[in-house]
Design a protein around this motif. Structure first.
Motif, mmCIF file in Angstrom:
data_model
loop_
_atom_site.group_PDB
_atom_site.id
_atom_site.type_symbol
_atom_site.label_atom_id
_atom_site.label_comp_id
_atom_site.label_asym_id
_atom_site.label_seq_id
_atom_site.Cartn_x
_atom_site.Cartn_y
_atom_site.Cartn_z
ATOM 1 N N UNK A 209 19.305 0.481 8.912
ATOM 2 C CA UNK A 209 19.647 1.642 8.081
ATOM 3 C C UNK A 209 18.857 2.866 8.528
ATOM 4 N N UNK A 210 17.594 2.637 8.907
ATOM 5 C CA UNK A 210 16.783 3.697 9.518
ATOM 6 C C UNK A 210 16.759 3.419 11.027
ATOM 7 N N UNK A 211 17.511 4.164 11.820
ATOM 8 C CA UNK A 211 17.628 3.853 13.245
ATOM 9 C C UNK A 211 16.435 4.288 14.088
ATOM 10 N N UNK A 212 15.513 5.038 13.518
ATOM 11 C CA UNK A 212 14.380 5.577 14.281
ATOM 12 C C UNK A 212 13.132 4.761 13.975
ATOM 13 N N UNK A 213 12.604 4.051 14.972
ATOM 14 C CA UNK A 213 11.443 3.186 14.767
ATOM 15 C C UNK A 213 10.199 3.987 14.381
ATOM 16 N N UNK A 214 10.110 5.196 14.908
ATOM 17 C CA UNK A 214 8.933 6.029 14.624
ATOM 18 C C UNK A 214 8.866 6.478 13.171
ATOM 19 N N UNK A 215 9.942 6.252 12.403
ATOM 20 C CA UNK A 215 9.914 6.609 10.978
ATOM 21 C C UNK A 215 8.841 5.809 10.244
ATOM 22 N N UNK A 216 8.550 4.598 10.743
ATOM 23 C CA UNK A 216 7.526 3.764 10.116
ATOM 24 C C UNK A 216 6.141 4.388 10.153
ATOM 25 N N UNK A 217 5.628 4.724 11.351
ATOM 26 C CA UNK A 217 4.304 5.360 11.426
ATOM 27 C C UNK A 217 4.230 6.700 10.692
ATOM 28 N N UNK A 218 5.312 7.475 10.733
ATOM 29 C CA UNK A 218 5.323 8.774 10.033
ATOM 30 C C UNK A 218 5.234 8.556 8.529
ATOM 31 N N UNK A 219 6.031 7.599 8.018
ATOM 32 C CA UNK A 219 5.985 7.284 6.590
ATOM 33 C C UNK A 219 4.599 6.789 6.196
ATOM 34 N N UNK A 220 3.995 5.965 7.052
ATOM 35 C CA UNK A 220 2.648 5.457 6.794
ATOM 36 C C UNK A 220 1.661 6.608 6.662
ATOM 37 N N UNK A 221 1.737 7.549 7.597
ATOM 38 C CA UNK A 221 0.821 8.693 7.578
ATOM 39 C C UNK A 221 0.974 9.498 6.297
ATOM 40 N N UNK A 222 2.223 9.734 5.904
ATOM 41 C CA UNK A 222 2.487 10.507 4.686
ATOM 42 C C UNK A 222 1.907 9.806 3.460
ATOM 43 N N UNK A 223 2.156 8.504 3.352
ATOM 44 C CA UNK A 223 1.705 7.775 2.173
ATOM 45 C C UNK A 223 0.194 7.585 2.159
ATOM 46 N N UNK A 224 -0.425 7.475 3.326
ATOM 47 C CA UNK A 224 -1.880 7.345 3.382
ATOM 48 C C UNK A 224 -2.556 8.637 2.932
ATOM 49 N N UNK A 225 -1.983 9.774 3.331
ATOM 50 C CA UNK A 225 -2.517 11.063 2.868
ATOM 51 C C UNK A 225 -2.415 11.135 1.341
ATOM 52 N N UNK A 226 -1.261 10.712 0.807
ATOM 53 C CA UNK A 226 -1.067 10.704 -0.646
ATOM 54 C C UNK A 226 -2.062 9.756 -1.312
ATOM 55 N N UNK A 227 -2.260 8.585 -0.708
ATOM 56 C CA UNK A 227 -3.184 7.599 -1.256
ATOM 57 C C UNK A 227 -4.620 8.111 -1.224
ATOM 58 N N UNK A 228 -4.980 8.813 -0.145
ATOM 59 C CA UNK A 228 -6.327 9.381 -0.037
ATOM 60 C C UNK A 228 -6.561 10.406 -1.143
ATOM 61 N N UNK A 229 -5.551 11.213 -1.410
ATOM 62 C CA UNK A 229 -5.656 12.215 -2.481
ATOM 63 C C UNK A 229 -5.834 11.532 -3.834
ATOM 64 N N UNK A 230 -5.042 10.498 -4.085
ATOM 65 C CA UNK A 230 -5.140 9.778 -5.352
ATOM 66 C C UNK A 230 -6.485 9.073 -5.472
ATOM 67 N N UNK A 231 -6.956 8.534 -4.335
ATOM 68 C CA UNK A 231 -8.235 7.843 -4.344
ATOM 69 C C UNK A 231 -9.401 8.768 -4.645
ATOM 70 N N UNK A 232 -9.366 9.963 -4.077
ATOM 71 C CA UNK A 232 -10.429 10.947 -4.322
ATOM 72 C C UNK A 232 -10.467 11.333 -5.797
ATOM 73 N N UNK A 233 -9.304 11.316 -6.440
ATOM 74 C CA UNK A 233 -9.224 11.661 -7.854
ATOM 75 C C UNK A 233 -9.333 10.433 -8.760
ATOM 76 N N UNK A 234 -9.662 9.290 -8.185
ATOM 77 C CA UNK A 234 -9.854 8.063 -8.969
ATOM 78 C C UNK A 234 -11.212 7.464 -8.627
ATOM 79 N N UNK A 235 -12.250 8.248 -8.789
ATOM 80 C CA UNK A 235 -13.585 7.838 -8.350
ATOM 81 C C UNK A 235 -14.081 6.577 -9.046
ATOM 82 N N UNK A 236 -13.655 6.373 -10.303
ATOM 83 C CA UNK A 236 -14.112 5.193 -11.039
ATOM 84 C C UNK A 236 -13.586 3.902 -10.422
ATOM 85 N N UNK A 237 -12.506 4.020 -9.643
ATOM 86 C CA UNK A 237 -11.947 2.834 -8.993
ATOM 87 C C UNK A 237 -12.885 2.297 -7.916
ATOM 88 N N UNK A 238 -13.823 3.126 -7.467
ATOM 89 C CA UNK A 238 -14.743 2.703 -6.419
ATOM 90 C C UNK A 238 -16.175 2.571 -6.934
#
Length: 366
Positions: A209-238
Motif C-alpha cells: 500500500x505504501x510503495x516507497x520503502x524510505x517512508x519507514x525511516x521518515x515516519x520513524x524520524x517524525x514520530x521520534x521527534x514527537x516522542x522526544x517532545x512528549x518525553x521532555x514534557x513528561x519529566x515524572x515518567x523518568x
C-alpha cells in the motif's frame, strides 16, 4: 533518399540524447530524494541514540530499558536507511530484523517495570528475546531476499510478534493502571501508540500500500521527534524515585501491590471509611502491617495521602446518598452518614473532588 536517411538518423540521435538526459535527470532526482530521506532519518536517529545513551546511564531500571529500546530501534532503522544506498550483506540485513524482534519485548518490559516500579530484572525475562537471539546467532544462514516465500513468511512472523507485544503492552497498561500516577500512564500509552504507528507504516510497505520503502525511516524520524517532545514534557515518567521518607523502605513492589489490594478490599467490603475516627493505625491493624507501610502503600499506589484516599471513598458514598435520598434530607445528615465529622470538612472535600457543592450535585442528579 540520402536526405531522408540523414533526417531519420538525426531524429533518432536527438531522441536518444533526450532519453539519456531524462535518465540523467531522473537519477539526479532519485539521488536527491535519497539524500533528503537520509538527512530527515538521520535527525530522528540522532535523537534516538542521544536519548538512548542518556537513559542507559541512568540508575533506574525502567529508564535503562527505555534507553536500550531507543538504541535497538535506531539500529533497525539504520539498516533501512543503508538499504537505500548499498547492497547490504546478509548478516547486516538479519541483524536489522533481530533488532526489530527485540523492540516489542523491550516495550513490554519497560511498561512492566515502569508501572510496577520494580527495579529488579528477572532472568526469565530474557526468554522474551529468544527470536531476536536466533536471528543474531544464525544471521549468516537465514535467507533474506525480497520476494522469496521464506522471506514473506518470516516477515509476517516478525510483524505478528510486534503486534503481539503491542497487545500485551496495552493489556499490561489496563491491568496496572489503577493507582499509577497519571503522567506515567499517559507517557506509556503515548509510547505504545507511537511504536504502533511505526509498525503500521512498515506493514503498509510490506503489503504494497505504501510503495516507497524510505517512508519507514521518515515516519520513524517524525514520530521520534514527537516522542522526544512528549518525553521532555513528561519529566515524572523518568523520575521514578519514591518520596524521600520511603527511600529506606524494605517493602518490595510485589508485596506492596498485594497489600494495596487488601486495603482496597477492606475499604469496599467493611466500609471502614464510614468511621469518622478512622486512622492509619486502625487500617494497619486490620491489614496486619505497620502504619508506616500503610502510608507508603497508599502514597505509592493511589498517589494520595491517607486523608485524601479515605475522603475519596467518603465522597463516593455521599454521592450515592444524595442521589438516593429525598431533597428534603439535610446535607449534614448525608455528611455524617458518609463518614465525615463536620459539615464544613465535607463541603470542602466534596467541592475539591466534584467541582460542585453537595446541593448543586443533588440538584443535577436527583
Amino acid at each position: 533518399m540520402r536526405s531522408a536517411t540523414r533526417h531519420v538518423f538525426f531524429t533518432f540521435e536527438i531522441k536518444e540524447k533526450s532519453i539519456v538526459v531524462q535518465l540523467y535527470v531522473q537519477s539526479v532526482f532519485d539521488m536527491l530524494d535519497a539524500i533528503l530521506v537520509a538527512i530527515i532519518s538521520s535527525f530522528g536517529l540522532g535523537l534516538s541514540f542521544f536519548f538512548g545513551i542518556v537513559l542507559l546511564k541512568n540508575r533506574k531500571l525502567p529508564n535503562r530499558i527505555l534507553g536500550l529500546l531507543l538504541i535497538v530501534f535506531a539500529l533497525r532503522i539504520t539498516k533501512s536507511i543503508l538499504y537505500n544506498f548499498v547492497e547490504l550483506p546478509l548478516l547486516i540485513k538479519n541483524l536489522g530484523l533481530a533488532a526489530n524482534l527485540a523492540v516489542g519485548p523491550l516495550l513490554y518490559l519497560y511498561g512492566y517495570h515502569l508501572l510496577s516500579q520494580n527495579q529488579s530484572f528477572k532472568r526469565s525475562h530474557l526468554l522474551h528475546f529468544t527470536p531476536s537471539l536466533f536471528y543474531v546467532l544464525f544471521g549468516q544462514m537465514i535467507p533474506n531476499s525480497d520476494g522469496s516465500v521464506f522471506w514473506d513468511i518470516s516477515y509476517i512472523f516478525i510483524l505478528f510478534q510486534s503486534y503481539l507485544y503491542l497487545g500485551m503492552s496495552i493489556y499490561l497498561y489496563r491491568n496496572k493502571m489503577k493507582g499509577i500516577l497519571k503522567e506515567l500512564r499517559l507517557w506509556y500509552v503515548r509510547l505504545i501508540f507511537t511504536l504502533g504507528l511505526i509498525w503500521m507504516c512498515y506493514t503498509l510497505i510490506f503489503v504494497g500500500i505504501l510503495p516507497v520503502y524510505s517512508a519507514g525511516p521518515v515516519a520513524y524520524s517524525f514520530f521520534i521527534v514527537l516522542l522526544a517532545y512528549l518525553g521532555i514534557n513528561s519529566k515524572k515518567a523518568f523520575d521514578l524515585s519514591l518520596t524521600p521518607k520511603y527511600r529506606t523502605s524494605k517493602l518490595t513492589p510485589e508485596k506492596g501491590k498485594v497489600y494495596f489490594d487488601k486495603i482496597e478490599n477492606v475499604m469496599k467490603e467493611k466500609q471502614l471509611y464510614l468511621n469518622p475516627g478512622l486512622t492509619v493505625a486502625s487500617v494497619a491493624e486490620t491489614i496486619g502491617i505497620s502504619s508506616r507501610d500503610v502510608s507508603e502503600i497508599i502514597n505509592k499506589y493511589a498517589n494520595q495521602n491517607f486523608a485524601s484516599y479515605i475522603n475519596n471513598y467518603r465522597i463516593e458514598e455521599a454521592k450515592c446518598l444524595l442521589k438516593a435520598r429525598s431533597k428534603k434530607t439535610k446535607i449534614i445528615s448525608v455528611a455524617l452518614d458518609a463518614g465525615f465529622n463536620s459539615l464544613s470538612t465535607f463541603n470542602v472535600a466534596f467541592k475539591a473532588i466534584t467541582n460542585l457543592t453537595p446541593s448543586e450535585y443533588r440538584a443535577t442528579h436527583n
